[in-house]
Scaffold this active site. Structure first.
Site, PDB file in Angstrom:
ATOM      1  CB  CYS A 101     -79.755  67.040 -68.821  1.00 23.52           C
ATOM      2  SG  CYS A 101     -81.104  66.783 -70.018  1.00 23.52           S
ATOM      3  CB  CYS A 102     -82.668  65.642 -64.305  1.00 19.75           C
ATOM      4  SG  CYS A 102     -81.316  65.628 -63.111  1.00 19.75           S
ATOM      5  CB  THR A 103     -85.393  69.847 -62.972  1.00 18.88           C
ATOM      6  OG1 THR A 103     -86.418  69.179 -63.717  1.00 18.88           O
ATOM      7  CG2 THR A 103     -85.803  71.293 -62.734  1.00 18.88           C
ATOM      8  CB  ILE A 135     -82.308  71.854 -67.145  1.00 21.86           C
ATOM      9  CG1 ILE A 135     -82.180  70.444 -67.743  1.00 21.86           C
ATOM     10  CG2 ILE A 135     -82.821  72.823 -68.203  1.00 21.86           C
ATOM     11  CD1 ILE A 135     -83.504  69.743 -67.987  1.00 21.86           C
TER      12      ILE A 135
END
Length: 262
Positions: free
Chosen positions: A181-183, A210
């Protein structure tokens, strides 16, 4: 935030062939309402990455014209949120070798990436305590400000350090489902593409990042600790996507390793 005139914020990226780049920055600057838009757009042969803000009547037609510059951008996902003020001071148009800097030759995130895991599916996996390797691909200070419960923080200060971290854990992760996951999803696109090249199987990425999880999962606070750092003057948002009280002064004081690396 004003109910009558909220500021529209958009975040977007897409790995796609953007050639020819020659003249493209000038074409962007010639779009209607350019003078009313703030934020940044990164252009590369491998794609586009941007965060913009403005009044809806200015930003929405601007985005329509921006997408029209390259036919492939018609399928580009755009994440929207709102704020009381424009969280950028100016608009920057940059051309770079990569839209997210990994410094690994030959990674083709246009051609292949790991499967996208819908937020609802990740929620189920988290709450079922599924046996998986769940990695937050963002930088260390971002993970310290807030991350998913149970997610691994690789403690990187820049994205180009991530490949070394993966190589160190190759044997440990063999045969397991690896979820990243990342922004907004851009790092995960490139990370999963590279990991597939490296021979990893069962590699997944959170669909839309996210921000999309917060948008799609009403009780996301059950799965998250802290706030989500965002690269604009809002500094961070809560799981309901409202602005956090966190200030940049607090970030610099608590997390000296903070970086603007994408």
């Amino acid at each position: 935030m004003s109910d009558s005139t909220p500021v529209l914020n958009v975040a977007f990226y897409m790995f796609t062939d953007m050639s020819p780049l020659n003249g493209l920055p000038e074409a962007v600057k010639s779009l209607d309402n350019y003078e009313h838009i703030k934020g940044s757009i990164i252009l590369s042969y491998e794609g586009i990455n941007g965060m913009l803000a403005g009044m809806p009547e200015h930003l929405e037609p601007f985005m329509e014209q921006l997408i029209a510059l390259r036919p492939a951008l018609g399928d580009m996902p755009i994440k929207k949120s709102y704020s009381s003020d424009i969280p950028f001071k100016k608009l920057l148009i940059k051309t770079k070798p990569e839209i997210v800097t990994m410094r690994v030759d030959g990674v083709n995130a246009i051609g292949k990436t790991g499967p996208h895991l819908p937020p609802e599916k990740l929620r189920d996996w988290i709450r079922e305590d599924k046996d998986m390797v769940f990695i937050d691909v963002r930088n260390d200070f971002e993970c310290q400000i807030g991350t998913f419960k149970g997610a691994i923080n690789p403690k990187t200060t820049a994205f180009h350090e991530f490949p070394d971290y993966v190589r160190e854990h190759r044997e440990e992760w063999a045969g397991k489902d690896v979820v990243m996951c990342c922004t907004g999803g851009i790092r995960c696109e490139k990370a999963t593409s590279w990991m597939l090249d490296e021979g990893f199987d069962n590699i997944y990425q959170l669909e839309g990042g996210i921000l999309n999880y917060f948008e799609k999962i009403p009780d996301a606070e059950k799965d998250w600790d802290g706030d989500l750092f965002v690269f604009d003057e809002r500094i961070a948002v809560k799981t309901n996507l409202e602005e956090s009280p966190l200030t940049m002064e607090e970030v610099k004081e608590k997390y000296p390793s903070q970086s603007s690396d994408a």
